[in-house]
Design a protein around this motif. Structure first.
Motif, PDB file in Angstrom:
ATOM      1  N   GLU A  80      24.034  11.066  46.535  1.00 53.10           N
ATOM      2  CA  GLU A  80      24.513  10.952  45.155  1.00 53.10           C
ATOM      3  C   GLU A  80      23.978   9.712  44.450  1.00 53.10           C
ATOM      4  O   GLU A  80      23.906   9.678  43.229  1.00 53.10           O
ATOM      5  N   ASN A  81      23.625   8.697  45.215  1.00 49.82           N
ATOM      6  CA  ASN A  81      23.143   7.453  44.629  1.00 49.82           C
ATOM      7  C   ASN A  81      21.646   7.248  44.809  1.00 49.82           C
ATOM      8  O   ASN A  81      21.130   6.164  44.566  1.00 49.82           O
ATOM      9  N   GLY A  82      20.951   8.301  45.254  1.00 46.41           N
ATOM     10  CA  GLY A  82      19.495   8.239  45.381  1.00 46.41           C
ATOM     11  C   GLY A  82      19.008   7.255  46.431  1.00 46.41           C
ATOM     12  O   GLY A  82      17.906   6.724  46.312  1.00 46.41           O
ATOM     13  N   ILE A  83      19.813   7.017  47.452  1.00 45.90           N
ATOM     14  CA  ILE A  83      19.442   6.069  48.509  1.00 45.90           C
ATOM     15  C   ILE A  83      18.826   6.850  49.654  1.00 45.90           C
ATOM     16  O   ILE A  83      19.430   7.774  50.187  1.00 45.90           O
ATOM     17  N   LYS A  84      17.614   6.475  49.990  1.00 47.15           N
ATOM     18  CA  LYS A  84      16.906   7.162  51.069  1.00 47.15           C
ATOM     19  C   LYS A  84      16.703   6.186  52.218  1.00 47.15           C
ATOM     20  O   LYS A  84      16.113   5.131  52.047  1.00 47.15           O
ATOM     21  N   LYS A  85      17.225   6.555  53.343  1.00 44.91           N
ATOM     22  CA  LYS A  85      17.064   5.771  54.569  1.00 44.91           C
ATOM     23  C   LYS A  85      16.477   6.701  55.620  1.00 44.91           C
ATOM     24  O   LYS A  85      16.974   7.789  55.837  1.00 44.91           O
ATOM     25  N   ASN A  86      15.434   6.231  56.269  1.00 48.12           N
ATOM     26  CA  ASN A  86      14.878   7.034  57.347  1.00 48.12           C
ATOM     27  C   ASN A  86      15.660   6.746  58.622  1.00 48.12           C
ATOM     28  O   ASN A  86      16.443   5.792  58.681  1.00 48.12           O
ATOM     29  N   PRO A  87      15.476   7.565  59.645  1.00 50.34           N
ATOM     30  CA  PRO A  87      16.242   7.364  60.884  1.00 50.34           C
ATOM     31  C   PRO A  87      16.069   5.967  61.482  1.00 50.34           C
ATOM     32  O   PRO A  87      17.029   5.409  62.023  1.00 50.34           O
ATOM     33  N   ALA A  88      14.884   5.379  61.364  1.00 49.97           N
ATOM     34  CA  ALA A  88      14.666   4.035  61.904  1.00 49.97           C
ATOM     35  C   ALA A  88      15.510   2.994  61.162  1.00 49.97           C
ATOM     36  O   ALA A  88      16.054   2.070  61.781  1.00 49.97           O
ATOM     37  N   GLU A  89      15.615   3.155  59.845  1.00 48.93           N
ATOM     38  CA  GLU A  89      16.427   2.215  59.060  1.00 48.93           C
ATOM     39  C   GLU A  89      17.905   2.337  59.421  1.00 48.93           C
ATOM     40  O   GLU A  89      18.605   1.326  59.563  1.00 48.93           O
ATOM     41  N   LEU A  90      18.377   3.570  59.577  1.00 51.57           N
ATOM     42  CA  LEU A  90      19.775   3.778  59.969  1.00 51.57           C
ATOM     43  C   LEU A  90      20.024   3.257  61.380  1.00 51.57           C
ATOM     44  O   LEU A  90      21.077   2.670  61.645  1.00 51.57           O
ATOM     45  N   ALA A  91      19.056   3.446  62.264  1.00 49.40           N
ATOM     46  CA  ALA A  91      19.186   2.937  63.637  1.00 49.40           C
ATOM     47  C   ALA A  91      19.242   1.410  63.635  1.00 49.40           C
ATOM     48  O   ALA A  91      19.999   0.806  64.414  1.00 49.40           O
ATOM     49  N   ALA A  92      18.458   0.768  62.767  1.00 49.35           N
ATOM     50  CA  ALA A  92      18.467  -0.692  62.678  1.00 49.35           C
ATOM     51  C   ALA A  92      19.823  -1.195  62.182  1.00 49.35           C
ATOM     52  O   ALA A  92      20.352  -2.194  62.696  1.00 49.35           O
ATOM     53  N   ILE A  93      20.393  -0.500  61.198  1.00 51.24           N
ATOM     54  CA  ILE A  93      21.728  -0.868  60.705  1.00 51.24           C
ATOM     55  C   ILE A  93      22.738  -0.751  61.842  1.00 51.24           C
ATOM     56  O   ILE A  93      23.536  -1.657  62.086  1.00 51.24           O
ATOM     57  N   ALA A  94      22.698   0.370  62.549  1.00 50.60           N
ATOM     58  CA  ALA A  94      23.630   0.594  63.659  1.00 50.60           C
ATOM     59  C   ALA A  94      23.440  -0.445  64.764  1.00 50.60           C
ATOM     60  O   ALA A  94      24.418  -0.929  65.343  1.00 50.60           O
ATOM     61  N   ALA A  95      22.197  -0.828  65.048  1.00 52.36           N
ATOM     62  CA  ALA A  95      21.925  -1.836  66.080  1.00 52.36           C
ATOM     63  C   ALA A  95      22.510  -3.189  65.681  1.00 52.36           C
ATOM     64  O   ALA A  95      23.089  -3.900  66.519  1.00 52.36           O
ATOM     65  N   ASN A  96      22.366  -3.558  64.415  1.00 53.89           N
ATOM     66  CA  ASN A  96      22.939  -4.825  63.944  1.00 53.89           C
ATOM     67  C   ASN A  96      24.457  -4.823  64.067  1.00 53.89           C
ATOM     68  O   ASN A  96      25.059  -5.823  64.461  1.00 53.89           O
ATOM     69  N   ILE A  97      25.062  -3.693  63.725  1.00 56.59           N
ATOM     70  CA  ILE A  97      26.518  -3.584  63.824  1.00 56.59           C
ATOM     71  C   ILE A  97      26.947  -3.627  65.289  1.00 56.59           C
ATOM     72  O   ILE A  97      27.921  -4.306  65.639  1.00 56.59           O
ATOM     73  N   ARG A  98      26.230  -2.923  66.139  1.00 52.92           N
ATOM     74  CA  ARG A  98      26.544  -2.938  67.583  1.00 52.92           C
ATOM     75  C   ARG A  98      26.472  -4.369  68.114  1.00 52.92           C
ATOM     76  O   ARG A  98      27.364  -4.811  68.848  1.00 52.92           O
ATOM     77  N   ASP A  99      25.435  -5.104  67.718  1.00 53.44           N
ATOM     78  CA  ASP A  99      25.295  -6.495  68.167  1.00 53.44           C
ATOM     79  C   ASP A  99      26.461  -7.353  67.671  1.00 53.44           C
ATOM     80  O   ASP A  99      26.966  -8.203  68.403  1.00 53.44           O
ATOM     81  N   GLU A 100      26.880  -7.117  66.428  1.00 54.63           N
ATOM     82  CA  GLU A 100      28.028  -7.854  65.880  1.00 54.63           C
ATOM     83  C   GLU A 100      29.285  -7.542  66.686  1.00 54.63           C
ATOM     84  O   GLU A 100      30.046  -8.450  67.048  1.00 54.63           O
ATOM     85  N   ILE A 101      29.507  -6.283  66.963  1.00 58.91           N
ATOM     86  CA  ILE A 101      30.707  -5.871  67.694  1.00 58.91           C
ATOM     87  C   ILE A 101      30.693  -6.397  69.124  1.00 58.91           C
ATOM     88  O   ILE A 101      31.695  -6.930  69.606  1.00 58.91           O
TER      89      ILE A 101
END
Length: 122
Positions: free
Chosen positions: A67-88
């Motif tokens: 809805e907001n025209g934001i395009k993230k490829n799987p690598a970008e989403l994986a990087a976000i998830a990895a950063n969050i995992r590291d934080e947790i």
């Protein structure tokens, strides 16, 4: 036909949840909101194994991105998830109690409380 109605109802619910989330969170940047949506989901999944909630969150996050025209490829989403995992997980010498405290802090944050309550309201 009944399955089609359920799918339309599910999409309508998703749109309502996403709209409500936007209304309750003011003008935070889209990228930041996506990060927090994923962060809440990951923390909640550690605290409680609730697969339907996790699936609903990914659906809402994807809808929000479209809805907001934001395009993230799987690598970008994986990087976000990895950063969050590291934080947790925290530093390598962190105890499980420290990790659980970080999870609780995330889940109990204002954004996550609002977001997760919306998801639980199916």
């Amino acid at each position: 036909m009944d399955t089609e109605r359920k799918m339309k109802g599910s999409k309508f619910l998703s749109v309502m949840l996403a709209g409500t989330l936007l209304a309750t969170q003011g003008c935070a940047r889209h990228e930041e909101r996506i990060f927090h949506m994923i962060r809440c989901t990951m923390a909640e999944s550690i605290e409680k194994q609730n697969d339907p909630l996790i699936a609903k969150s990914w659906e809402i996050t994807g809808l929000y991105m479209r809805e907001n025209g934001i395009k993230k490829n799987p690598a970008e989403l994986a990087a976000i998830a990895a950063n969050i995992r590291d934080e947790i997980m925290g530093p390598p010498d962190s105890s499980w109690d420290e990790r659980d405290a970080r999870v609780a802090e995330i889940v109990n944050s204002e954004f996550c409380t609002t977001y997760l309550n919306l998801l639980h309201q199916k």
